[in-house]
Write an enzyme that holds these catalytic residues in place. Structure first.
Site, PDB file in Angstrom:
ATOM      1  N   ASP A   7      19.931  33.999  21.543  1.00 13.50           N
ATOM      2  CA  ASP A   7      19.467  32.615  21.451  1.00 13.50           C
ATOM      3  C   ASP A   7      19.825  31.973  22.783  1.00 13.50           C
ATOM      4  O   ASP A   7      20.972  31.564  22.999  1.00 13.50           O
ATOM      5  CB  ASP A   7      20.159  31.892  20.289  1.00 13.50           C
ATOM      6  CG  ASP A   7      19.677  30.466  20.149  1.00 13.50           C
ATOM      7  OD1 ASP A   7      18.470  30.218  20.318  1.00 13.50           O
ATOM      8  OD2 ASP A   7      20.514  29.587  19.867  1.00 13.50           O
ATOM      9  N   GLU A  68      14.684  34.597  21.789  1.00 19.28           N
ATOM     10  CA  GLU A  68      13.864  33.473  21.330  1.00 19.28           C
ATOM     11  C   GLU A  68      12.866  33.106  22.412  1.00 19.28           C
ATOM     12  O   GLU A  68      13.229  32.919  23.567  1.00 19.28           O
ATOM     13  CB  GLU A  68      14.742  32.259  21.007  1.00 19.28           C
ATOM     14  CG  GLU A  68      13.940  31.106  20.441  1.00 19.28           C
ATOM     15  CD  GLU A  68      14.816  29.951  20.036  1.00 19.28           C
ATOM     16  OE1 GLU A  68      14.867  28.963  20.796  1.00 19.28           O
ATOM     17  OE2 GLU A  68      15.451  30.036  18.976  1.00 19.28           O
ATOM     18  N   ASP A 141      24.312  28.483  17.479  1.00 22.82           N
ATOM     19  CA  ASP A 141      23.678  29.415  18.422  1.00 22.82           C
ATOM     20  C   ASP A 141      23.971  30.864  18.034  1.00 22.82           C
ATOM     21  O   ASP A 141      23.116  31.741  18.185  1.00 22.82           O
ATOM     22  CB  ASP A 141      24.185  29.166  19.852  1.00 22.82           C
ATOM     23  CG  ASP A 141      24.088  27.716  20.245  1.00 22.82           C
ATOM     24  OD1 ASP A 141      23.037  27.313  20.757  1.00 22.82           O
ATOM     25  OD2 ASP A 141      25.076  26.985  20.012  1.00 22.82           O
TER      26      ASP A 141
END
Length: 176
Positions: A7, A68, A141
């Protein structure tokens, strides 16, 4: 399949390793956050993220890195930092010959919670349940990185079949 989920972020880059196959219980191998000081120079922050990702790759030896996909937000500086951290993760994987998969936030949320509009608390709760953890990983996160890995494990078989079908169709359409 062992997947490192990333992330991306300049201040907090979530990382999480999940192992398993679609349709079977998954196992969390590790979870954490690569942090950089907000007041450090951009180049030094990117080097710190690279070092952190390299350590995770060395320690956990994933077969795939799921990152991501950066999407447009209203705050351009946030998008730029996220994109830069994302590029570092992709570079580290590519340097080692590890395939990289990009997943959108809504794709990850839908895979893990059933809704592409789920909030961070819902994602954290489902990651906790799916990986049979005592508590949601903190910060968010870290939970998001695990969600990326889960998403990839669950979606990779279908995506591979689609890619094979498209390739087969394309090869039949070409003149010999």
């Amino acid at each position: 399949m062992r997947v490192l989920g990333v992330d991306p972020g300049l201040t907090r880059c979530g990382v999480g390793v999940v192992e398993g196959v679609a349709g079977r219980p998954l196992t969390m191998i590790g979870v954490g956050v690569v942090r950089t000081p907000v007041d450090a120079e951009l180049g030094n922050r990117l080097v710190a993220i690279e070092r952190g990702i390299e350590e995770w790759l060395d320690e956990h030896r994933p077969e795939v890195v799921a990152v991501e996909r950066v999407f447009s937000q209203h705050n351009v500086s946030t998008v730029m930092g996220t994109a830069q951290a994302s590029a570092v993760a992709m570079l580290c994987a590519a340097r080692r010959g590890i395939p990289v998969a990009l997943h959108t936030p809504s794709e990850v949320k839908a895979a893990v919670t059933g809704s592409g509009r789920a909030d961070k608390a819902q994602v954290g709760a489902m990651v906790t349940r799916l990986l049979r953890l005592a508590a949601p990983p903190k910060p968010a996160d870290a939970a998001d990185a695990l969600a990326l890995a889960i998403c990839h494990i669950w979606r990779a078989p279908a995506q591979n079949r689609l890619q094979q079908a498209v390739a087969l169709h394309a090869s039949k359409g070409r003149p010999s």
